[in-house]
Write a protein that holds these residues in place. Structure first.
Motif, PDB file in Angstrom:
ATOM      1  N   PHE A 207       0.813  -1.228   0.000  1.00 28.84           N
ATOM      2  CA  PHE A 207       0.000   0.000   0.000  1.00 28.84           C
ATOM      3  C   PHE A 207       0.837   1.265   0.000  1.00 28.84           C
ATOM      4  CE2 PHE A 207      -2.231  -3.358   2.431  1.00 28.84           C
ATOM      5  CZ  PHE A 207      -3.249  -3.617   1.527  1.00 28.84           C
ATOM      6  N   LYS A 208       2.134   1.138  -0.317  1.00 25.36           N
ATOM      7  CA  LYS A 208       3.031   2.281  -0.219  1.00 25.36           C
ATOM      8  C   LYS A 208       2.706   3.316  -1.303  1.00 25.36           C
ATOM      9  CE  LYS A 208       7.959   3.200  -0.023  1.00 25.36           C
ATOM     10  NZ  LYS A 208       9.234   2.656  -0.484  1.00 25.36           N
ATOM     11  N   GLY A 209       2.045   4.370  -0.917  1.00 24.78           N
ATOM     12  CA  GLY A 209       1.693   5.440  -1.858  1.00 24.78           C
ATOM     13  C   GLY A 209       0.579   5.069  -2.814  1.00 24.78           C
ATOM     14  N   GLY A 210      -0.031   3.936  -2.642  1.00 24.63           N
ATOM     15  CA  GLY A 210      -1.085   3.472  -3.557  1.00 24.63           C
ATOM     16  C   GLY A 210      -1.056   1.957  -3.611  1.00 24.63           C
ATOM     17  N   MET A 211      -1.967   1.356  -4.368  1.00 23.15           N
ATOM     18  CA  MET A 211      -2.014  -0.105  -4.471  1.00 23.15           C
ATOM     19  C   MET A 211      -0.794  -0.627  -5.221  1.00 23.15           C
ATOM     20  SD  MET A 211      -4.721  -1.534  -3.208  1.00 23.15           S
ATOM     21  CE  MET A 211      -5.260  -2.906  -4.181  1.00 23.15           C
ATOM     22  N   ARG A 212      -0.147  -1.611  -4.689  1.00 20.88           N
ATOM     23  CA  ARG A 212       1.079  -2.156  -5.290  1.00 20.88           C
ATOM     24  C   ARG A 212       0.843  -3.627  -5.650  1.00 20.88           C
ATOM     25  NH1 ARG A 212       5.151   1.614  -6.361  1.00 20.88           N
ATOM     26  NH2 ARG A 212       4.847   3.324  -4.892  1.00 20.88           N
ATOM     27  N   PRO A 213       0.216  -3.874  -6.785  1.00 18.27           N
ATOM     28  CA  PRO A 213      -0.174  -5.255  -7.103  1.00 18.27           C
ATOM     29  C   PRO A 213       1.006  -6.211  -7.222  1.00 18.27           C
ATOM     30  CG  PRO A 213      -0.464  -3.832  -9.022  1.00 18.27           C
ATOM     31  CD  PRO A 213      -0.154  -2.933  -7.858  1.00 18.27           C
ATOM     32  N   HIS A 214       2.190  -5.663  -7.538  1.00 19.71           N
ATOM     33  CA  HIS A 214       3.336  -6.581  -7.706  1.00 19.71           C
ATOM     34  C   HIS A 214       3.880  -7.069  -6.371  1.00 19.71           C
ATOM     35  CE1 HIS A 214       3.012  -5.974 -11.916  1.00 19.71           C
ATOM     36  NE2 HIS A 214       2.996  -4.669 -11.722  1.00 19.71           N
ATOM     37  N   ASN A 215       3.387  -6.526  -5.271  1.00 17.95           N
ATOM     38  CA  ASN A 215       3.759  -7.053  -3.952  1.00 17.95           C
ATOM     39  C   ASN A 215       2.637  -7.897  -3.360  1.00 17.95           C
ATOM     40  OD1 ASN A 215       6.278  -5.916  -3.977  1.00 17.95           O
ATOM     41  ND2 ASN A 215       5.623  -4.020  -2.970  1.00 17.95           N
ATOM     42  N   TYR A 216       1.691  -8.279  -4.199  1.00 15.34           N
ATOM     43  CA  TYR A 216       0.582  -9.109  -3.717  1.00 15.34           C
ATOM     44  C   TYR A 216       0.837 -10.571  -4.055  1.00 15.34           C
ATOM     45  CZ  TYR A 216      -3.993 -11.322  -3.501  1.00 15.34           C
ATOM     46  OH  TYR A 216      -5.019 -12.187  -3.239  1.00 15.34           O
ATOM     47  N   CYS A 217       0.853 -11.392  -3.032  1.00 12.51           N
ATOM     48  CA  CYS A 217       0.979 -12.841  -3.221  1.00 12.51           C
ATOM     49  C   CYS A 217       0.140 -13.507  -2.155  1.00 12.51           C
ATOM     50  CB  CYS A 217       2.446 -13.278  -3.096  1.00 12.51           C
ATOM     51  SG  CYS A 217       3.119 -13.059  -1.441  1.00 12.51           S
ATOM     52  N   LEU A 218       0.053 -14.808  -2.247  1.00 15.92           N
ATOM     53  CA  LEU A 218      -0.624 -15.585  -1.206  1.00 15.92           C
ATOM     54  C   LEU A 218       0.342 -16.643  -0.678  1.00 15.92           C
ATOM     55  CD1 LEU A 218      -4.173 -15.942  -2.760  1.00 15.92           C
ATOM     56  CD2 LEU A 218      -3.555 -14.700  -0.665  1.00 15.92           C
ATOM     57  N   PRO A 219       0.393 -16.877   0.621  1.00 15.57           N
ATOM     58  CA  PRO A 219      -0.270 -16.079   1.639  1.00 15.57           C
ATOM     59  C   PRO A 219       0.212 -14.629   1.595  1.00 15.57           C
ATOM     60  CG  PRO A 219       0.601 -18.117   2.572  1.00 15.57           C
ATOM     61  CD  PRO A 219       1.149 -17.997   1.191  1.00 15.57           C
ATOM     62  N   GLU A 256      -1.792  -6.060 -12.947  1.00 18.79           N
ATOM     63  CA  GLU A 256      -2.313  -4.683 -12.894  1.00 18.79           C
ATOM     64  C   GLU A 256      -3.725  -4.704 -13.454  1.00 18.79           C
ATOM     65  OE1 GLU A 256       0.514  -2.217 -14.910  1.00 18.79           O
ATOM     66  OE2 GLU A 256       2.167  -2.854 -13.620  1.00 18.79           O
ATOM     67  N   SER A 257      -4.650  -5.195 -12.679  1.00 17.86           N
ATOM     68  CA  SER A 257      -5.988  -5.468 -13.181  1.00 17.86           C
ATOM     69  C   SER A 257      -6.998  -5.245 -12.055  1.00 17.86           C
ATOM     70  CB  SER A 257      -6.020  -6.921 -13.671  1.00 17.86           C
ATOM     71  OG  SER A 257      -7.203  -7.564 -13.310  1.00 17.86           O
ATOM     72  N   GLY A 258      -8.267  -5.164 -12.445  1.00 13.56           N
ATOM     73  CA  GLY A 258      -9.323  -4.996 -11.451  1.00 13.56           C
ATOM     74  C   GLY A 258      -9.372  -6.134 -10.454  1.00 13.56           C
ATOM     75  N   CYS A 259      -8.869  -7.292 -10.856  1.00  8.54           N
ATOM     76  CA  CYS A 259      -8.762  -8.428  -9.938  1.00  8.54           C
ATOM     77  C   CYS A 259      -7.411  -9.076 -10.196  1.00  8.54           C
ATOM     78  CB  CYS A 259      -9.912  -9.418 -10.145  1.00  8.54           C
ATOM     79  SG  CYS A 259      -9.877 -10.782  -8.968  1.00  8.54           S
ATOM     80  N   GLY A 260      -6.376  -8.482  -9.647  1.00  9.00           N
ATOM     81  CA  GLY A 260      -5.005  -8.870  -9.953  1.00  9.00           C
ATOM     82  C   GLY A 260      -4.643 -10.232  -9.386  1.00  9.00           C
ATOM     83  N   CYS A 261      -3.857 -10.987 -10.171  1.00  5.85           N
ATOM     84  CA  CYS A 261      -3.435 -12.322  -9.740  1.00  5.85           C
ATOM     85  C   CYS A 261      -2.480 -12.243  -8.553  1.00  5.85           C
ATOM     86  CB  CYS A 261      -2.699 -13.036 -10.870  1.00  5.85           C
ATOM     87  SG  CYS A 261      -3.749 -13.447 -12.243  1.00  5.85           S
ATOM     88  N   ALA A 262      -2.517 -13.276  -7.720  1.00  6.21           N
ATOM     89  CA  ALA A 262      -1.568 -13.401  -6.602  1.00  6.21           C
ATOM     90  C   ALA A 262      -0.301 -14.060  -7.094  1.00  6.21           C
ATOM     91  CB  ALA A 262      -2.191 -14.241  -5.492  1.00  6.21           C
ATOM     92  N   GLY A 263       0.838 -13.525  -6.728  1.00  2.18           N
ATOM     93  CA  GLY A 263       2.100 -14.157  -7.073  1.00  2.18           C
ATOM     94  C   GLY A 263       3.168 -13.113  -7.334  1.00  2.18           C
ATOM     95  N   ILE A 264       4.369 -13.347  -6.801  1.00  3.13           N
ATOM     96  CA  ILE A 264       5.497 -12.433  -6.973  1.00  3.13           C
ATOM     97  C   ILE A 264       6.614 -13.194  -7.672  1.00  3.13           C
ATOM     98  CG2 ILE A 264       7.293 -11.133  -5.744  1.00  3.13           C
ATOM     99  CD1 ILE A 264       5.232 -10.541  -3.552  1.00  3.13           C
ATOM    100  N   THR A 328       5.061  -8.486 -20.650  1.00  2.00           N
ATOM    101  CA  THR A 328       6.216  -8.318 -19.768  1.00  2.00           C
ATOM    102  C   THR A 328       5.896  -8.844 -18.374  1.00  2.00           C
ATOM    103  OG1 THR A 328       5.534  -6.073 -19.211  1.00  2.00           O
ATOM    104  CG2 THR A 328       7.165  -6.296 -20.958  1.00  2.00           C
ATOM    105  N   LEU A 329       6.983  -8.986 -17.624  1.00  2.00           N
ATOM    106  CA  LEU A 329       6.908  -9.541 -16.273  1.00  2.00           C
ATOM    107  C   LEU A 329       7.579  -8.516 -15.366  1.00  2.00           C
ATOM    108  CD1 LEU A 329       6.416 -12.141 -14.640  1.00  2.00           C
ATOM    109  CD2 LEU A 329       8.633 -12.960 -15.444  1.00  2.00           C
ATOM    110  N   ILE A 330       6.892  -8.082 -14.329  1.00  2.00           N
ATOM    111  CA  ILE A 330       7.495  -7.116 -13.395  1.00  2.00           C
ATOM    112  C   ILE A 330       8.092  -7.906 -12.228  1.00  2.00           C
ATOM    113  CG2 ILE A 330       7.111  -5.054 -12.005  1.00  2.00           C
ATOM    114  CD1 ILE A 330       6.443  -4.666 -14.994  1.00  2.00           C
ATOM    115  N   PRO A 331       9.407  -7.819 -12.048  1.00  3.99           N
ATOM    116  CA  PRO A 331      10.032  -8.638 -11.014  1.00  3.99           C
ATOM    117  C   PRO A 331       9.927  -8.004  -9.630  1.00  3.99           C
ATOM    118  CG  PRO A 331      11.709  -7.344 -12.124  1.00  3.99           C
ATOM    119  CD  PRO A 331      10.397  -7.004 -12.789  1.00  3.99           C
ATOM    120  N   MET A 332      10.128  -8.809  -8.610  1.00  5.51           N
ATOM    121  CA  MET A 332      10.215  -8.290  -7.245  1.00  5.51           C
ATOM    122  C   MET A 332      11.347  -7.264  -7.173  1.00  5.51           C
ATOM    123  SD  MET A 332      10.670 -10.393  -3.686  1.00  5.51           S
ATOM    124  CE  MET A 332      11.239  -9.533  -2.204  1.00  5.51           C
ATOM    125  N   MET A 333      11.119  -6.160  -6.485  1.00  8.62           N
ATOM    126  CA  MET A 333      12.092  -5.079  -6.293  1.00  8.62           C
ATOM    127  C   MET A 333      12.487  -4.418  -7.612  1.00  8.62           C
ATOM    128  SD  MET A 333      14.556  -6.528  -3.234  1.00  8.62           S
ATOM    129  CE  MET A 333      15.414  -4.963  -3.030  1.00  8.62           C
TER     130      MET A 333
END
Ligand code: NCD
Ligand code: ZN
Length: 343
Positions: A207-219, A256-264, A328-333
């Motif tokens: 949530f740093k400055g806004g939604m950060r979907p690339h830091n969303y994973c499960l758990p 980066e979607s209305g229902c973004g996938c889980a996974g980093i 493209t694929l956005i990597p961690m960090m």
């Protein structure tokens, strides 16, 4: 310290996907790890030894002439038979069976609806010494998403361990102090993998400055106190904790979607990110045990003999990596600087 040499590590939990994505991502894993436990949550899932044989062929093709060894898993369903488990054990390349509670995460709809339906398969696994890898979250929508791992321990894991006391279990990608305590205080049949994101990030990163979907994973990422518990566990020297990246690539537009996938996706720099976490704890001397010894020891496999070298050289992680068809694929960090580099 400017250089760090360790025995070549293995990744005990990775998603290599299939098709074009497999061809793009598998080389990142193969360049640093000698072996990896490959998750079976394809569509359709890898539920049989026959499918695992076909999948391993595609992986070997994707990594070209690398000597990387994929260790395969089967996807447990309500209908997995004891016969399939025996075939898996005999295959020699299927090393574990994965439990996804149905609906818990990406491609888990074919997963287990009630673990008690799997008793025949679990009994055969216990007999064969084939580990059960668990995605340890309950799926009850009434349970808060941040509490699903802790609830899983009480509701599923403890009863399961009581019913199958000799079954080897890996509690995958643990995220909480509750899981750390449980693994530490329970018998030798249970180990746990820890990801780079759960060591380096807490839930603020989403949530740093806004939604950060690339830091969303499960758990999902948890509070700082849980990150601290994981850092202490990983660097404690306990042989129950080992490296499992859970690197889980999804194309940029699926994240980066209305229902973004889980996974980093972390395979581009996994060992460097673990080194960064261990350095934060002043525990680089514990990295080799965690990354290269505890996993094979738990699985009853030999340790690797070659080494890798990390050098203290700052480098900037690319903003994106290419996938097929212009995706493209956005990597961690992405875009951040790491102080360790694999050479
Ligand atoms: C994984 C995936 O994308 O396959 N996603 C994730 O957030 N870790 C599935 C999983 O391991 O839960
Ligand atoms: Zn995973």
């Amino acid at each position: 310290m400017t250089q760090l040499q360790i025995t070549r590590p293995d990744d005990w939990h990775v998603h290599l996907r299939d098709g074009d994505v497999l061809n793009h991502v598998a080389p990142y894993t193969a360049q640093q790890f000698a072996r990896a436990i490959v998750m079976p949550n394809l569509q359709p899932p890898v539920t049989s030894v026959k499918q695992a044989v076909e999948y391993v062929d595609r992986i070997v093709h994707a990594i070209g002439d690398s000597d990387f060894e994929p260790l395969m898993t089967l996807y447990l369903t309500d209908n997995t038979s004891a016969e399939e488990i025996i075939l898996a054990e005999k295959s020699c390349f299927v090393k574990a069976v994965k439990l996804y509670p149905a609906g818990a995460t990406t491609n888990s709809s074919a997963g287990v609806t009630d673990i008690r339906k799997c008793d025949d398969a679990l009994a055969a696994m216990e007999e064969a010494g084939l580990p059960l890898l668990v995605h340890g979250e309950v799926t009850d929508p009434a349970i808060d998403v941040f509490d699903r791992e802790a609830a899983f321990i009480d509701q599923v894991l403890m009863p399961l361990m009581n019913r199958f006391p000799r079954l080897k279990i890996v509690f995958e990608h643990i995220t909480t102090a509750d899981a750390v305590d449980f693994v530490l205080n329970t018998g030798l049949t249970i180990g746990a993998t820890i990801t780079p994101q759960h060591l380096l990030l807490n839930r603020n990163a989403m949530f740093k400055g806004g939604m950060r979907p690339h830091n969303y994973c499960l758990p999902v990422l948890k509070r700082e106190q849980h990150r601290q518990a994981l850092l202490h566990a990983a660097t404690s020297g306990s042989n129950k904790f080992f490296l499992g990246t859970d690197s889980a690539p999804h194309a940029k537009d699926k994240k980066e979607s209305g229902c973004g996938c889980a996974g980093i996706f972390s395979a581009h720099a996994a060992i460097e990110m673990y080194a960064t976490a261990f350095e934060e704890m002043n525990a680089l001397d514990k990295l080799e045990g965690f990354a290269s010894f505890n996993g094979p020891d738990f699985y009853g496999l030999s340790r690797n003999t070659e080494t890798i070298t990390l050098e203290r050289t700052p480098w900037v992680i690319p903003d994106a990596y290419p996938l097929a068809n212009g995706e493209t694929l956005i990597p961690m960090m992405a875009g951040e600087t790491l102080n360790w580099k694999l050479i």
